[in-house]
Design an enzyme around this catalytic site. Sequence first.
Site, PDB file in Angstrom:
ATOM      1  CG  HIS A  19      -1.984  -9.075   6.953  1.00 35.24           C
ATOM      2  ND1 HIS A  19      -0.708  -9.336   7.386  1.00 35.24           N
ATOM      3  CD2 HIS A  19      -2.027  -7.728   6.732  1.00 35.24           C
ATOM      4  CE1 HIS A  19      -0.011  -8.217   7.435  1.00 35.24           C
ATOM      5  NE2 HIS A  19      -0.793  -7.227   7.030  1.00 35.24           N
ATOM      6  CD  GLU A  20      -5.122  -5.695   5.191  1.00 36.35           C
ATOM      7  OE1 GLU A  20      -5.341  -4.742   5.971  1.00 36.35           O
ATOM      8  OE2 GLU A  20      -4.059  -5.808   4.539  1.00 36.35           O
ATOM      9  CG  HIS A  23      -3.510  -4.334   9.932  1.00 32.50           C
ATOM     10  ND1 HIS A  23      -2.388  -4.065  10.687  1.00 32.50           N
ATOM     11  CD2 HIS A  23      -3.052  -4.804   8.741  1.00 32.50           C
ATOM     12  CE1 HIS A  23      -1.308  -4.371   9.994  1.00 32.50           C
ATOM     13  NE2 HIS A  23      -1.673  -4.828   8.810  1.00 32.50           N
TER      14      HIS A  23
END
Length: 440
Positions: A19-20, A23
């Site tokens: 997920h990170e 980003h």
Amino acid sequence: MLFTVLAFLVALGVLVTFHELGHYWVARRCGVRVERFSIGFGKVLYRRFDRNGTEWAVSALPLGGYVAMQNDPPAHATQAQINESFNNKPLRQRAAIVLAGPLANLILAVVIYAVVGLLGTQEPIAQIGPVPAGTPAAQAGFQAGDRLVSVDGKPVDSWLQARWALMDALSSGGELEVGVKDQLGREQNRYLTLPAGEILPDGQDLMAQAGLVLRPARSIVQEVFKESAAEQGGLKEGDVIVRLGDLAEPGITPFVQKVQQSAGQTLELDVLRAGELERLLVTPASDSQGLGRIGAQVTADMPMTLVRYGPIESVERGFTRTAQTFWFSLKMIGRMITGEVSVRNVSGPVTIADYAGQTARIGLIAYLNFLALISISIGLLNLLPVPMLDGGHLLYYAIEAVRGKPASERMMLLGQRLGLALLAVLMSIAFFNDITRLFS
């Protein structure tokens, strides 16, 4: 216990890190300075800096991770530092950076499902057992031995696929066309009319309520002991038990119970041998406890099918399964809000950790399917328009796009308080459900 904790931490680490990374990757493509990428929280155990000045860290508490960007330029910043700040980027770039995290989780689910399709898995064939009278399946004409081959025009290869294809209709109700192949090999379409079913974590299986249950595993003779009642009755290795007394196609447990209760009594036994039906007479001998024994080792024979796809079809099915799971989960959230589905279905970290341990013990494929499901859940949760989540930031950006300027500080502060309250309520429900399941 330790295995369950490790399985949970590995799952959490993989999913949050991915997920990170979403980003991070888009932020770097947009020219934003990333100050730190941390796996875990708390005290830093290991760190290194890359050529862009980003600190890559592994921290002591393995409960997720985070990306720290340069939101605003430092004092006396150069123009280059100003340009690297997140808040100075155009609206479309800020929105893309925020959206990238949840999208990364959805992409990961697609990849996992595609890998599972390529590896293949052995699954029970979608053949149903006895159909109770009065159930929707009985009213639609389903019969024991029918094999489900399609649901709503889409082919299904196994019982698990059939369950998934039926799940939406089972929970929301409606009429569904189901293609079957009967025991004579004839293909027919049957129309199943289902009432809306209540989904509860400890409730009755909705498939069973509809009258559709997996055909029980047949009992097959693996070994016949010498000078035993089974040998004297003519039982042979490889025989499939079709009937024992008044029991038709008994599973292992009913078979053993019937034999134990019939010491000294002659039982009629129908077996399938080399495609031919044979009728035998077997008289169980009595053991020291008075229980009947026939002197044969009988095991379960569950018909299985290998579900495997080629590279292109695996990727296609990865996208389809991810989209279907995302949409079904979103509908369930909506039905929870309207009260149609119980909030008892909300799971917290204890339940998720338990599932992580269970699936890891079953095997790699089960664990991968678990990771894909949780990855979709993380992606969906973060897309909800709740302040404090990625979806909340996207909501602010939508307001900014409409107004032509950012949301006011007062509006954002109010939104943060509301978002924090909603998350606190959600976590309270999740922990309550976990504790209830733990002690029930």
